[in-house]
Scaffold this active site. Sequence first.
Site, PDB file in Angstrom:
ATOM      1  N   GLY A  66       0.812  -1.213   0.000  1.00  0.00           N
ATOM      2  CA  GLY A  66       0.000   0.000   0.000  1.00  0.00           C
ATOM      3  C   GLY A  66       0.846   1.264   0.000  1.00  0.00           C
ATOM      4  O   GLY A  66       0.523   2.247  -0.675  1.00  0.00           O
ATOM      5  N   THR A  67       1.935   1.249   0.744  1.00  0.00           N
ATOM      6  CA  THR A  67       2.762   2.457   0.864  1.00  0.00           C
ATOM      7  C   THR A  67       3.329   2.875  -0.493  1.00  0.00           C
ATOM      8  O   THR A  67       3.239   4.048  -0.885  1.00  0.00           O
ATOM      9  CB  THR A  67       3.915   2.205   1.866  1.00  0.00           C
ATOM     10  OG1 THR A  67       3.337   1.854   3.123  1.00  0.00           O
ATOM     11  CG2 THR A  67       4.793   3.419   2.032  1.00  0.00           C
ATOM     12  N   ASN A 118      -7.585   3.455   9.417  1.00  0.00           N
ATOM     13  CA  ASN A 118      -6.997   2.243   9.988  1.00  0.00           C
ATOM     14  C   ASN A 118      -6.993   2.227  11.508  1.00  0.00           C
ATOM     15  O   ASN A 118      -6.848   1.176  12.115  1.00  0.00           O
ATOM     16  CB  ASN A 118      -5.572   2.049   9.465  1.00  0.00           C
ATOM     17  CG  ASN A 118      -4.739   3.298   9.570  1.00  0.00           C
ATOM     18  OD1 ASN A 118      -5.078   4.339   8.995  1.00  0.00           O
ATOM     19  ND2 ASN A 118      -3.647   3.232  10.305  1.00  0.00           N
ATOM     20  N   GLN A 129      -7.460  -0.396   3.855  1.00  0.00           N
ATOM     21  CA  GLN A 129      -8.217  -1.088   4.917  1.00  0.00           C
ATOM     22  C   GLN A 129      -9.562  -1.637   4.448  1.00  0.00           C
ATOM     23  O   GLN A 129     -10.214  -2.367   5.190  1.00  0.00           O
ATOM     24  CB  GLN A 129      -8.430  -0.152   6.121  1.00  0.00           C
ATOM     25  CG  GLN A 129      -7.167   0.106   6.931  1.00  0.00           C
ATOM     26  CD  GLN A 129      -6.642  -1.138   7.671  1.00  0.00           C
ATOM     27  OE1 GLN A 129      -7.367  -2.110   7.892  1.00  0.00           O
ATOM     28  NE2 GLN A 129      -5.368  -1.110   8.044  1.00  0.00           N
ATOM     29  N   HIS A 152      -1.441  -8.041   2.502  1.00  0.00           N
ATOM     30  CA  HIS A 152      -1.397  -8.636   3.854  1.00  0.00           C
ATOM     31  C   HIS A 152      -2.557  -8.216   4.744  1.00  0.00           C
ATOM     32  O   HIS A 152      -2.718  -8.742   5.839  1.00  0.00           O
ATOM     33  CB  HIS A 152      -0.047  -8.361   4.524  1.00  0.00           C
ATOM     34  CG  HIS A 152       0.195  -6.934   4.912  1.00  0.00           C
ATOM     35  ND1 HIS A 152       0.371  -6.550   6.219  1.00  0.00           N
ATOM     36  CD2 HIS A 152       0.299  -5.800   4.179  1.00  0.00           C
ATOM     37  CE1 HIS A 152       0.593  -5.243   6.272  1.00  0.00           C
ATOM     38  NE2 HIS A 152       0.555  -4.769   5.048  1.00  0.00           N
ATOM     39  N   THR A 206      12.397  -6.535 -11.334  1.00  0.00           N
ATOM     40  CA  THR A 206      11.817  -7.872 -11.499  1.00  0.00           C
ATOM     41  C   THR A 206      10.639  -8.036 -10.553  1.00  0.00           C
ATOM     42  O   THR A 206      10.718  -7.687  -9.375  1.00  0.00           O
ATOM     43  CB  THR A 206      12.889  -8.947 -11.215  1.00  0.00           C
ATOM     44  OG1 THR A 206      13.958  -8.737 -12.140  1.00  0.00           O
ATOM     45  CG2 THR A 206      12.336 -10.352 -11.390  1.00  0.00           C
ATOM     46  N   CYS A 210      -0.744  11.179  23.550  1.00  0.00           N
ATOM     47  CA  CYS A 210       0.353  11.999  24.055  1.00  0.00           C
ATOM     48  C   CYS A 210       1.505  12.065  23.063  1.00  0.00           C
ATOM     49  O   CYS A 210       1.665  11.195  22.215  1.00  0.00           O
ATOM     50  CB  CYS A 210       0.862  11.462  25.386  1.00  0.00           C
ATOM     51  SG  CYS A 210       1.883  10.014  25.198  1.00  0.00           S
TER      52      CYS A 210
HETATM   53  C1  LIG Z   1      -4.751   2.967   5.632  1.00  0.00           C
HETATM   54  C2  LIG Z   1      -3.419   2.387   5.314  1.00  0.00           C
HETATM   55  N1  LIG Z   1      -2.708   2.858   4.269  1.00  0.00           N
HETATM   56  C3  LIG Z   1      -1.510   2.367   3.937  1.00  0.00           C
HETATM   57  C4  LIG Z   1      -0.938   1.344   4.650  1.00  0.00           C
HETATM   58  C5  LIG Z   1       0.394   0.807   4.247  1.00  0.00           C
HETATM   59  O1  LIG Z   1       0.238  -0.421   3.590  1.00  0.00           O
HETATM   60  P1  LIG Z   1       1.476  -1.445   3.425  1.00  0.00           P
HETATM   61  O2  LIG Z   1       1.737  -2.015   4.767  1.00  0.00           O
HETATM   62  O3  LIG Z   1       0.959  -2.475   2.455  1.00  0.00           O
HETATM   63  O4  LIG Z   1       2.612  -0.669   2.865  1.00  0.00           O
HETATM   64  C6  LIG Z   1      -1.623   0.820   5.756  1.00  0.00           C
HETATM   65  C7  LIG Z   1      -1.024  -0.241   6.596  1.00  0.00           C
HETATM   66  O5  LIG Z   1      -1.157  -0.253   7.791  1.00  0.00           O
HETATM   67  C8  LIG Z   1      -2.895   1.346   6.089  1.00  0.00           C
HETATM   68  O6  LIG Z   1      -3.592   0.888   7.123  1.00  0.00           O
END
Ligand SMILES: Cc1ncc(COP(=O)(O)O)c(C=O)c1O
Length: 380
Positions: free
Chosen positions: A70-71, A150, A178, A200, A236, A329
Amino acid sequence: MKVYLDNAATTAMDDRVIDAMLPFMRNHYGNPSSVHSFGREVRTAIERSRKKVAELLNVTPAEIFFTSGGTEADNTAIVCGIESHGITHAITSPLEHHAVLHTLEMCEKKGHIKLSILDVNEKGELDINQLEELLKANPKSLVSLMHANNEIGNLNDLNRIGSLAKEYGAFFHSDTVQTMGHYVHDLKSLPVDSIVAGGHKFHGPKGSGFLYVKKDKKIHPLIHGGAQERNMRGGTENVIGIIGIAKALEIAYEDMAEHQVHVEAIKKHFIQSLTQEIPGVEFNGLSGDLDKSLYTVLSVSLPPSEANSGMLLFNLDLEGVSASGGSACSSGATVGSHVLRAINHTPERDAVRFSFSRFNTIEEVDYTVGKLKELYAVEA
Ligand SMILES: Cc1ncc(COP(=O)(O)O)c(C=O)c1O
């Protein structure tokens, strides 16, 4: 008893996903870019996976790009969406994942955009009127708003946000990490330009993901190199990850309604039991509202407690319950949760995110609530 209630962090892999991946570790090890038979059979499997994902999302295979998660997919959509479409302004919310927030902040720091952060109320609801005002005032905008949060599970109305973005000619990216695999995303009718997934989060492998970019909103690559992914991502391919994420999504779609009923019953039971057993318990954001939040996430705010303060997750872990934390905090070693801070969660109360999957049971919830009751009884 060991209870895993941290499924928003990651999920256990489905055995059927592992079975689908194994042959690509043992036997089919060709490089998909090779033109010989070893390569060609793997190329075919990758394209079959892409076709499967595209079918499930009701788009064309040419609009799906596999990534490392996702990142990377969020980074690609945002950085390259901005550069490829001459965008000078972006709108997001303080509740987004850091994959979105830090990327947009970096773009602003480099002087590529001006960044506007929407106001949210103490429930984490977005100010949609403010979104419209910002879109009106800034013609070259990118909107990046997630489908579900999340940490507190709040669901955003992608139809409403996407329609507004479309009306004002903005690029609309949504972080759907999510919700992918938990809800049907029909991208023929949903007004989004790009969305993302991480395998995942729905019983697929870690380090797998994909990005969808609408045909008429083409962007250039983030990672330069070979011609893989139709020149959209050099390097790759993570073959086993691609096979795994496609299989995981296929399984998720096959049994989605049944899984949703099961997981919703768990969440509902958890809310009822906690309310009954722990006086003063509250639910963060909209997570206590089954209609307005992701059914896999429940963010719990526990009354101030000397015995548990700052130790609750540790205490739960000692009892065999794995969940994840959050504190508002910002002092000391722990930075705290930017989401809880944004909704003004008081640091005196402990916040715990419990997140569920189809592998959880009502018995696990009863065990967890029992342990929480014991931990809070020490106080009394
Ligand atoms: C809302 C959201 N965006 C992005 C990510 C990042 O995804 P990844 O772990 O596949 O890079 C997460 C992972 O916790 C997430 O909850």
